[in-house]
Design a protein around this motif. Structure first.
Motif, PDB file in Angstrom:
ATOM      1  N   ASP A  86      32.550  32.216  50.113  1.00  0.00           N
ATOM      2  CA  ASP A  86      31.601  34.128  49.994  1.00  0.00           C
ATOM      3  C   ASP A  86      31.270  33.099  49.043  1.00  0.00           C
ATOM      4  O   ASP A  86      31.673  33.321  47.442  1.00  0.00           O
ATOM      5  CB  ASP A  86      33.121  34.647  49.864  1.00  0.00           C
ATOM      6  CG  ASP A  86      32.259  35.720  50.022  1.00  0.00           C
ATOM      7  OD1 ASP A  86      31.025  35.802  49.575  1.00  0.00           O
ATOM      8  OD2 ASP A  86      33.532  37.219  50.068  1.00  0.00           O
ATOM      9  N   PRO A  87      30.175  33.220  47.941  1.00  0.00           N
ATOM     10  CA  PRO A  87      29.115  33.557  47.076  1.00  0.00           C
ATOM     11  C   PRO A  87      29.373  34.219  46.001  1.00  0.00           C
ATOM     12  O   PRO A  87      29.150  34.499  44.901  1.00  0.00           O
ATOM     13  CB  PRO A  87      27.610  33.385  47.005  1.00  0.00           C
ATOM     14  CG  PRO A  87      27.754  33.970  48.872  1.00  0.00           C
ATOM     15  CD  PRO A  87      28.935  33.809  49.410  1.00  0.00           C
ATOM     16  N   ARG A  88      29.606  36.325  46.944  1.00  0.00           N
ATOM     17  CA  ARG A  88      29.584  36.629  46.232  1.00  0.00           C
ATOM     18  C   ARG A  88      31.259  36.594  45.070  1.00  0.00           C
ATOM     19  O   ARG A  88      30.897  37.350  43.860  1.00  0.00           O
ATOM     20  CB  ARG A  88      30.553  38.133  47.123  1.00  0.00           C
ATOM     21  CG  ARG A  88      29.120  38.407  47.612  1.00  0.00           C
ATOM     22  CD  ARG A  88      29.572  39.860  48.963  1.00  0.00           C
ATOM     23  NE  ARG A  88      30.600  39.073  49.705  1.00  0.00           N
ATOM     24  CZ  ARG A  88      30.917  39.504  51.188  1.00  0.00           C
ATOM     25  NH1 ARG A  88      31.005  40.768  50.931  1.00  0.00           N
ATOM     26  NH2 ARG A  88      31.906  38.774  51.543  1.00  0.00           N
ATOM     27  N   ASN A  89      32.184  35.628  45.399  1.00  0.00           N
ATOM     28  CA  ASN A  89      32.957  35.159  44.503  1.00  0.00           C
ATOM     29  C   ASN A  89      32.702  34.913  43.045  1.00  0.00           C
ATOM     30  O   ASN A  89      32.903  34.530  42.249  1.00  0.00           O
ATOM     31  CB  ASN A  89      34.247  34.241  45.426  1.00  0.00           C
ATOM     32  CG  ASN A  89      34.986  35.850  45.622  1.00  0.00           C
ATOM     33  OD1 ASN A  89      35.183  36.678  45.956  1.00  0.00           O
ATOM     34  ND2 ASN A  89      35.904  35.014  47.118  1.00  0.00           N
ATOM     35  N   MET A  91      29.086  34.625  42.273  1.00  0.00           N
ATOM     36  CA  MET A  91      28.644  35.607  40.924  1.00  0.00           C
ATOM     37  C   MET A  91      28.646  36.022  40.359  1.00  0.00           C
ATOM     38  O   MET A  91      28.401  36.372  39.302  1.00  0.00           O
ATOM     39  CB  MET A  91      27.523  35.331  42.392  1.00  0.00           C
ATOM     40  CG  MET A  91      26.222  34.726  43.596  1.00  0.00           C
ATOM     41  SD  MET A  91      25.714  33.665  42.320  1.00  0.00           S
ATOM     42  CE  MET A  91      24.809  34.338  41.258  1.00  0.00           C
ATOM     43  N   ARG A  92      30.213  36.638  40.846  1.00  0.00           N
ATOM     44  CA  ARG A  92      30.260  37.352  39.777  1.00  0.00           C
ATOM     45  C   ARG A  92      30.817  36.302  38.215  1.00  0.00           C
ATOM     46  O   ARG A  92      31.142  37.644  37.122  1.00  0.00           O
ATOM     47  CB  ARG A  92      32.065  37.954  39.977  1.00  0.00           C
ATOM     48  CG  ARG A  92      31.693  39.318  40.736  1.00  0.00           C
ATOM     49  CD  ARG A  92      33.342  39.587  42.069  1.00  0.00           C
ATOM     50  NE  ARG A  92      33.245  40.260  42.805  1.00  0.00           N
ATOM     51  CZ  ARG A  92      33.545  39.801  43.901  1.00  0.00           C
ATOM     52  NH1 ARG A  92      34.742  39.177  44.320  1.00  0.00           N
ATOM     53  NH2 ARG A  92      33.563  40.333  45.275  1.00  0.00           N
ATOM     54  N   SER A  93      30.977  35.785  38.323  1.00  0.00           N
ATOM     55  CA  SER A  93      31.142  34.759  36.925  1.00  0.00           C
ATOM     56  C   SER A  93      29.860  34.471  36.374  1.00  0.00           C
ATOM     57  O   SER A  93      30.212  33.954  34.954  1.00  0.00           O
ATOM     58  CB  SER A  93      32.026  33.620  37.753  1.00  0.00           C
ATOM     59  OG  SER A  93      31.564  32.940  38.284  1.00  0.00           O
TER      60      SER A  93
END
Length: 100
Positions: A86-89, A91-93
């Motif tokens: 899941d790229p959303r996890n 991109m948060r960083s």
């Protein structure tokens, strides 16, 4: 025609696989910079550059490590396993506009 990585400073390669693209770009970049610097080490030229490989396959991460990280060094290239894909996890960083 391929992408122009000449002005890139931070590349985020999601789905990096074995690292074939990264290896090609980093090799071409090193050759160009070395020629421009009269054969000196291109990593000491003061131009910051970093390639971050991301993949959900442990096998691809291992191959990317061998193809890129071991070859170019952790200062230039590294890789991360994103187990759930899941790229959303991921991109948060990263801050907005922090990758090219």
């Amino acid at each position: 025609k391929t992408a122009d990585f000449g002005s890139a400073r931070n590349v985020l390669d999601f789905g990096c696989g074995q690292g074939k693209l990264a290896s090609l770009v980093l090799t071409n970049r090193a050759d160009r910079l070395s020629a421009a610097a009269g054969g000196e080490d291109p990593n000491k030229n003061g131009i910051p550059f970093h390639w971050k490989g991301i993949d959900q396959s442990p096998n691809m991460i291992k191959k990317f490590q061998e193809e890129c990280v071991d070859k170019f060094g952790k200062d230039i290239c590294d890789v991360e396993l994103i187990a759930n894909g899941d790229p959303r996890n991921l991109m948060r960083s990263y801050e907005a506009n922090s990758v090219d």
